[in-house]
Write an enzyme that holds these catalytic residues in place. Sequence first.
Site, PDB file in Angstrom:
ATOM      1  N   LYS A 188       0.891  -1.175   0.000  1.00 14.18           N
ATOM      2  CA  LYS A 188       0.000   0.000   0.000  1.00 14.18           C
ATOM      3  C   LYS A 188       0.922   1.216   0.000  1.00 14.18           C
ATOM      4  CE  LYS A 188      -1.728   3.046   1.992  1.00 14.18           C
ATOM      5  NZ  LYS A 188      -1.460   4.456   1.585  1.00 14.18           N
ATOM      6  N   SER A 241       5.166   8.594   9.389  1.00  9.98           N
ATOM      7  CA  SER A 241       5.323   9.505  10.524  1.00  9.98           C
ATOM      8  C   SER A 241       5.093   8.760  11.846  1.00  9.98           C
ATOM      9  CB  SER A 241       4.332  10.661  10.386  1.00  9.98           C
ATOM     10  OG  SER A 241       3.023  10.146  10.325  1.00  9.98           O
ATOM     11  N   CYS A 296      13.805  11.199   5.872  1.00 11.79           N
ATOM     12  CA  CYS A 296      13.756  10.864   7.297  1.00 11.79           C
ATOM     13  C   CYS A 296      15.149  10.917   7.909  1.00 11.79           C
ATOM     14  CB  CYS A 296      13.162   9.484   7.491  1.00 11.79           C
ATOM     15  SG  CYS A 296      14.178   8.215   6.761  1.00 11.79           S
TER      16      CYS A 296
HETATM   17  P1  NAD Z   1       2.459   9.374   6.762  1.00 13.75           P
HETATM   18  O1  NAD Z   1       2.603   8.798   8.126  1.00 13.75           O
HETATM   19  O2  NAD Z   1       1.512  10.492   6.566  1.00 13.75           O
HETATM   20  O3  NAD Z   1       2.022   8.238   5.718  1.00 13.75           O
HETATM   21  C1  NAD Z   1       2.665   6.996   5.662  1.00 13.75           C
HETATM   22  C2  NAD Z   1       1.665   5.947   5.194  1.00 13.75           C
HETATM   23  O4  NAD Z   1       0.610   5.856   6.143  1.00 13.75           O
HETATM   24  C3  NAD Z   1       1.034   6.269   3.856  1.00 13.75           C
HETATM   25  O5  NAD Z   1       0.945   5.099   3.090  1.00 13.75           O
HETATM   26  C4  NAD Z   1      -0.332   6.802   4.241  1.00 13.75           C
HETATM   27  O6  NAD Z   1      -1.317   6.545   3.271  1.00 13.75           O
HETATM   28  C5  NAD Z   1      -0.646   6.083   5.524  1.00 13.75           C
HETATM   29  N1  NAD Z   1      -1.469   6.876   6.432  1.00 13.75           N
HETATM   30  C6  NAD Z   1      -1.519   8.230   6.535  1.00 13.75           C
HETATM   31  N2  NAD Z   1      -2.401   8.598   7.474  1.00 13.75           N
HETATM   32  C7  NAD Z   1      -2.911   7.469   8.007  1.00 13.75           C
HETATM   33  C8  NAD Z   1      -3.866   7.206   9.029  1.00 13.75           C
HETATM   34  N3  NAD Z   1      -4.454   8.177   9.721  1.00 13.75           N
HETATM   35  N4  NAD Z   1      -4.148   5.920   9.308  1.00 13.75           N
HETATM   36  C9  NAD Z   1      -3.559   4.927   8.640  1.00 13.75           C
HETATM   37  N5  NAD Z   1      -2.653   5.122   7.655  1.00 13.75           N
HETATM   38  C10 NAD Z   1      -2.323   6.371   7.346  1.00 13.75           C
HETATM   39  O7  NAD Z   1       3.937   9.771   6.276  1.00 13.75           O
HETATM   40  P2  NAD Z   1       4.358  10.556   4.949  1.00 13.75           P
HETATM   41  O8  NAD Z   1       3.965  11.985   5.113  1.00 13.75           O
HETATM   42  O9  NAD Z   1       3.930   9.827   3.742  1.00 13.75           O
HETATM   43  O10 NAD Z   1       5.944  10.417   5.030  1.00 13.75           O
HETATM   44  C11 NAD Z   1       6.759  11.270   5.772  1.00 13.75           C
HETATM   45  C12 NAD Z   1       7.042  10.705   7.145  1.00 13.75           C
HETATM   46  O11 NAD Z   1       7.654   9.428   7.022  1.00 13.75           O
HETATM   47  C13 NAD Z   1       8.022  11.542   7.937  1.00 13.75           C
HETATM   48  O12 NAD Z   1       7.598  11.573   9.267  1.00 13.75           O
HETATM   49  C14 NAD Z   1       9.331  10.781   7.801  1.00 13.75           C
HETATM   50  O13 NAD Z   1      10.267  10.986   8.841  1.00 13.75           O
HETATM   51  C15 NAD Z   1       8.830   9.387   7.815  1.00 13.75           C
HETATM   52  N6  NAD Z   1       9.808   8.482   7.226  1.00 13.75           N
HETATM   53  C16 NAD Z   1      10.510   7.685   8.079  1.00 13.75           C
HETATM   54  C17 NAD Z   1      11.470   6.843   7.569  1.00 13.75           C
HETATM   55  C18 NAD Z   1      12.260   5.968   8.483  1.00 13.75           C
HETATM   56  O14 NAD Z   1      12.977   5.149   7.968  1.00 13.75           O
HETATM   57  N7  NAD Z   1      12.165   6.097   9.789  1.00 13.75           N
HETATM   58  C19 NAD Z   1      11.711   6.805   6.191  1.00 13.75           C
HETATM   59  C20 NAD Z   1      10.952   7.622   5.345  1.00 13.75           C
HETATM   60  C21 NAD Z   1      10.002   8.454   5.895  1.00 13.75           C
END
Ligand code: NAD
Length: 510
Positions: A188, A241, A296
């Site tokens: 997904k 996140s 990240c």
């Molecule tokens: P996000 O948390 O908004 O989304 C990530 C995934 O979760 C997506 O597929 C999204 O559709 C889904 N999602 C979003 N809201 C949701 C909800 N309420 N319930 C269930 N699923 C939900 O993150 P983003 O904005 O796409 O990416 C950026 C974030 O990812 C930053 O915080 C970054 O630090 C983090 N990140 C971390 C790493 C790591 O390795 N630690 C790597 C890349 C990105």
Amino acid sequence: MTEVAEAPDARRAQELKRIAHWINGASVAGESGRSGPVYNPAAGVQTGEVDFASVDEIDRAAQAAKDAFPTWRAVSLSRKTEIFFRVRALVDEHREDIAKILTAEHGKLLSDALGEVARGLEVIEFCCGIPELLKGGFTEQASTGIDVYSIRQPLGVSAGITPFNFPAMVPMWMWAPALACGNTFVLKPSEKDPSVSVYTAELLKEAGIPDGVFNVVHGDKVAVDAILGHPDIDAVSFVGSTPIARYVYETGTSHGKRVQALGGAKNHMIVLPDADIDMAADAAVSAGYGSAGERCMAVSMLVAVGDAGDELVGAIKERLPKVKVGDGMEPDSEMGPLVTREHRDKVASYIDKGREEGATVVTDGRESAPGGDGFFLGVTLLDDVKPEMDVYKDEIFGPVLGVTRVSTYDEAVRLVNQNPYGNGVAIFTRDGGVARQFQFDVNVGMVGINVPIPVPVAYYSFGGWKNSLFGDLHVYGPEGIQFYTRGKVVTSRWPDPATSKVDLGFPQTR
Ligand code: NAD
């Protein structure tokens, strides 16, 4: 640009591309009636519409993966290796196509997108060695006539839920080891830049991955919740996140699934007074503003120790006017737009917030952002940031770099260790002894010594500590193999009438 060259782009923006699911080896148009917009961030126009999966559509993908599992699991390791070498060759051959699709929806520079694909490819290469990685242990004659051995077996259906910022690489961190270990997969991807995942599915099919082994479903919380509660999905890998990572971990494990959920970050780069300041300034600019700060592992907070501060801020300030912000497809751009207008506006709001909280705005990125409709923001440098400020505490996830000043090494380490995140950290110094002490002292999962973005190579594993990772195992590398398999220990004896007798006691080994 001439009018003739502009016309096709403008038309494409009006004729929206529809991005469908990929289930059981074929494109499947969504029927939920729900969908989301996909933009070209550099142009600021919507270019696509992605179908959002219903609970039934998630079920269909999980069913396809479940049905494909027994056959895929039984495919020999030598055949899986052969297929993986073909996957490697196809991804390599199409790396430019992948990067272009990615840049068009994410906005990052084409060169950066190519770098992302290259790092993902390294994980696929690691997985080409799957026969070696799945080797178990063997003990002959553990007891008289008895041998004991350990094997690792796949879990079943694994799911991956991925963020927008690495739409090719992060899914590769997951599906490559999952498939190599014999699992089937439901991905997904982020709804913001979903096309790369569908393109990858086509490549995997071409490489010989059987239908149903790799599926892609798009969507939002509805799709994620359906995955987390699905009885036929055995494991979930998540990157995104921190609040969603925590939610995915808690919900997934409460449904009995194995979960690794990687969250957000606030990565510090400590600069000691003995550091090479030019090297540190180059690193800070590259790691703070590369990919518009949407990494990240981006450095978002510089910790200047002792008298390093003035020189460091001066050296960074000097470099900032030269950072060329523009369309990621243009070869002379050095930083692209942010992913959406909302995200750009939120990041920009931290500049005023920082000023109101008492930080010094050395460079205001709003002043250098290119005009037009693209979701651009220039580079911002905030000095005199204090740990209690929101600009310090929040993961801004944009081209805003903060500087905080401390008097001692101990104070710097305390700041990092008190931070709720623990993804990446870097120290810049010429003192090997201090660097060695730092790696011992710091409570962070990935540490750089004069290296600002210490993303581990594919044969180690990637993962943070504290609120940057929920779960026990990091992704890819040896821990990735562990995550997607479970151990079994076999104790065996072959019929030998001479040693056969009834014995109701607990088995002894001597
Ligand atoms: P996000 O948390 O908004 O989304 C990530 C995934 O979760 C997506 O597929 C999204 O559709 C889904 N999602 C979003 N809201 C949701 C909800 N309420 N319930 C269930 N699923 C939900 O993150 P983003 O904005 O796409 O990416 C950026 C974030 O990812 C930053 O915080 C970054 O630090 C983090 N990140 C971390 C790493 C790591 O390795 N630690 C790597 C890349 C990105």
